[in-house]
Structure formats: structure tokens, C-alpha cells
Motif scaffolding. Structure first.
Motif, PDB file in Angstrom:
ATOM      1  N   ALA A   1      49.209  16.457 -16.435  1.00 61.48           N
ATOM      2  CA  ALA A   1      48.612  15.440 -17.308  1.00 61.48           C
ATOM      3  C   ALA A   1      48.929  14.036 -16.800  1.00 61.48           C
ATOM      4  N   ALA A   2      50.150  13.822 -16.331  1.00 65.38           N
ATOM      5  CA  ALA A   2      50.521  12.507 -15.802  1.00 65.38           C
ATOM      6  C   ALA A   2      49.720  12.175 -14.549  1.00 65.38           C
ATOM      7  N   VAL A   3      49.532  13.146 -13.679  1.00 66.73           N
ATOM      8  CA  VAL A   3      48.764  12.918 -12.444  1.00 66.73           C
ATOM      9  C   VAL A   3      47.305  12.620 -12.779  1.00 66.73           C
ATOM     10  N   VAL A   4      46.746  13.354 -13.713  1.00 73.51           N
ATOM     11  CA  VAL A   4      45.339  13.131 -14.094  1.00 73.51           C
ATOM     12  C   VAL A   4      45.171  11.749 -14.718  1.00 73.51           C
ATOM     13  N   LEU A   5      46.078  11.372 -15.611  1.00 75.45           N
ATOM     14  CA  LEU A   5      45.971  10.045 -16.221  1.00 75.45           C
ATOM     15  C   LEU A   5      46.181   8.933 -15.197  1.00 75.45           C
ATOM     16  N   ALA A   6      47.091   9.126 -14.244  1.00 68.56           N
ATOM     17  CA  ALA A   6      47.298   8.127 -13.195  1.00 68.56           C
ATOM     18  C   ALA A   6      46.064   8.010 -12.317  1.00 68.56           C
ATOM     19  N   ALA A   7      45.418   9.125 -12.028  1.00 65.90           N
ATOM     20  CA  ALA A   7      44.202   9.093 -11.220  1.00 65.90           C
ATOM     21  C   ALA A   7      43.073   8.387 -11.966  1.00 65.90           C
ATOM     22  N   LEU A   8      42.940   8.652 -13.242  1.00 65.41           N
ATOM     23  CA  LEU A   8      41.915   7.965 -14.034  1.00 65.41           C
ATOM     24  C   LEU A   8      42.175   6.462 -14.072  1.00 65.41           C
ATOM     25  N   TYR A   9      43.441   6.089 -14.221  1.00 64.43           N
ATOM     26  CA  TYR A   9      43.790   4.668 -14.255  1.00 64.43           C
ATOM     27  C   TYR A   9      43.526   4.013 -12.898  1.00 64.43           C
ATOM     28  N   ALA A  10      43.869   4.707 -11.817  1.00 65.63           N
ATOM     29  CA  ALA A  10      43.652   4.167 -10.474  1.00 65.63           C
ATOM     30  C   ALA A  10      42.169   4.018 -10.166  1.00 65.63           C
ATOM     31  N   ALA A  11      41.365   4.883 -10.737  1.00 64.56           N
ATOM     32  CA  ALA A  11      39.926   4.813 -10.513  1.00 64.56           C
ATOM     33  C   ALA A  11      39.267   3.780 -11.409  1.00 64.56           C
ATOM     34  N   GLY A  12      40.042   3.143 -12.272  1.00 67.65           N
ATOM     35  CA  GLY A  12      39.492   2.121 -13.148  1.00 67.65           C
ATOM     36  C   GLY A  12      38.893   2.662 -14.421  1.00 67.65           C
ATOM     37  N   PHE A  13      39.129   3.902 -14.683  1.00 69.48           N
ATOM     38  CA  PHE A  13      38.589   4.525 -15.896  1.00 69.48           C
ATOM     39  C   PHE A  13      39.639   4.428 -16.983  1.00 69.48           C
ATOM     40  N   THR A  14      39.663   3.291 -17.680  1.00 63.44           N
ATOM     41  CA  THR A  14      40.705   3.059 -18.678  1.00 63.44           C
ATOM     42  C   THR A  14      40.221   3.279 -20.109  1.00 63.44           C
ATOM     43  N   ASP A  15      38.922   3.463 -20.303  1.00 67.23           N
ATOM     44  CA  ASP A  15      38.398   3.692 -21.650  1.00 67.23           C
ATOM     45  C   ASP A  15      38.466   5.180 -21.965  1.00 67.23           C
ATOM     46  N   LEU A  16      39.475   5.571 -22.699  1.00 71.05           N
ATOM     47  CA  LEU A  16      39.662   6.978 -23.038  1.00 71.05           C
ATOM     48  C   LEU A  16      39.235   7.272 -24.483  1.00 71.05           C
ATOM     49  N   SER A  17      38.310   6.479 -24.992  1.00 76.56           N
ATOM     50  CA  SER A  17      37.903   6.659 -26.383  1.00 76.56           C
ATOM     51  C   SER A  17      37.121   7.949 -26.600  1.00 76.56           C
ATOM     52  N   PHE A  18      36.674   8.589 -25.524  1.00 77.79           N
ATOM     53  CA  PHE A  18      35.962   9.856 -25.681  1.00 77.79           C
ATOM     54  C   PHE A  18      36.911  10.989 -26.066  1.00 77.79           C
ATOM     55  N   LEU A  19      38.211  10.780 -25.840  1.00 74.69           N
ATOM     56  CA  LEU A  19      39.187  11.791 -26.227  1.00 74.69           C
ATOM     57  C   LEU A  19      39.447  11.687 -27.743  1.00 74.69           C
ATOM     58  N   PRO A  20      39.616  12.826 -28.396  1.00 76.36           N
ATOM     59  CA  PRO A  20      39.756  12.781 -29.862  1.00 76.36           C
ATOM     60  C   PRO A  20      41.065  12.162 -30.342  1.00 76.36           C
TER      61      PRO A  20
END
Length: 63
Positions: free
Chosen positions: A42-61
Motif C-alpha cells: 500500500a505504501a509503494v502504491v501510494l508513493a507511486a501515485l504521488y510521484a505520478a502526480g495523482f494526488t486526488d484520491l477522492s474516488f476512494l470511499p
């Protein structure tokens, strides 16, 4: 069922308790290993999303 357990010789009761304790210890160790691995993934996935500039996680419940 309970009567059969309580009428058993004490050595069998001790061995039964030891076996139950061993099973519980092994199950807890496996659960901890699994939780750590899931946390790392989970930490690696979130770090990858952050590095890719995908910071809007509002789609998650839960965000």
C-alpha cells in the motif's frame, strides 16, 4: 463433548492446551507477516501515485 474433555487424563489436557497455543502463535505470526506485506504494498502504491502526480484520491470511499 465437554465431559469427554474433562474426564481425559491430565497429560492429554496439557498436550491439548499446548497444541492450541502453538496453533494460535503460528496464526498470529502469519497474520502479522501478511499485514506487514500489505502495508508495504500500500505504501509503494501510494508513493507511486504521488510521484505520478495523482494526488486526488477522492474516488476512494475512505478519502
Amino acid at each position: 463433548m465437554i465431559d469427554a474433555l474433562t474426564s481425559a487424563p491430565p497429560i492429554l489436557l496439557v498436550l491439548t492446551a499446548l497444541a492450541a497455543f502453538a496453533v494460535a502463535v503460528v496464526a498470529i505470526k502469519i497474520a502479522i507477516k501478511l499485514a506487514v506485506r500489505i502495508g508495504i504494498v500500500a505504501a509503494v502504491v501510494l508513493a507511486a501515485l504521488y510521484a505520478a502526480g495523482f494526488t486526488d484520491l477522492s474516488f476512494l470511499p475512505f478519502f
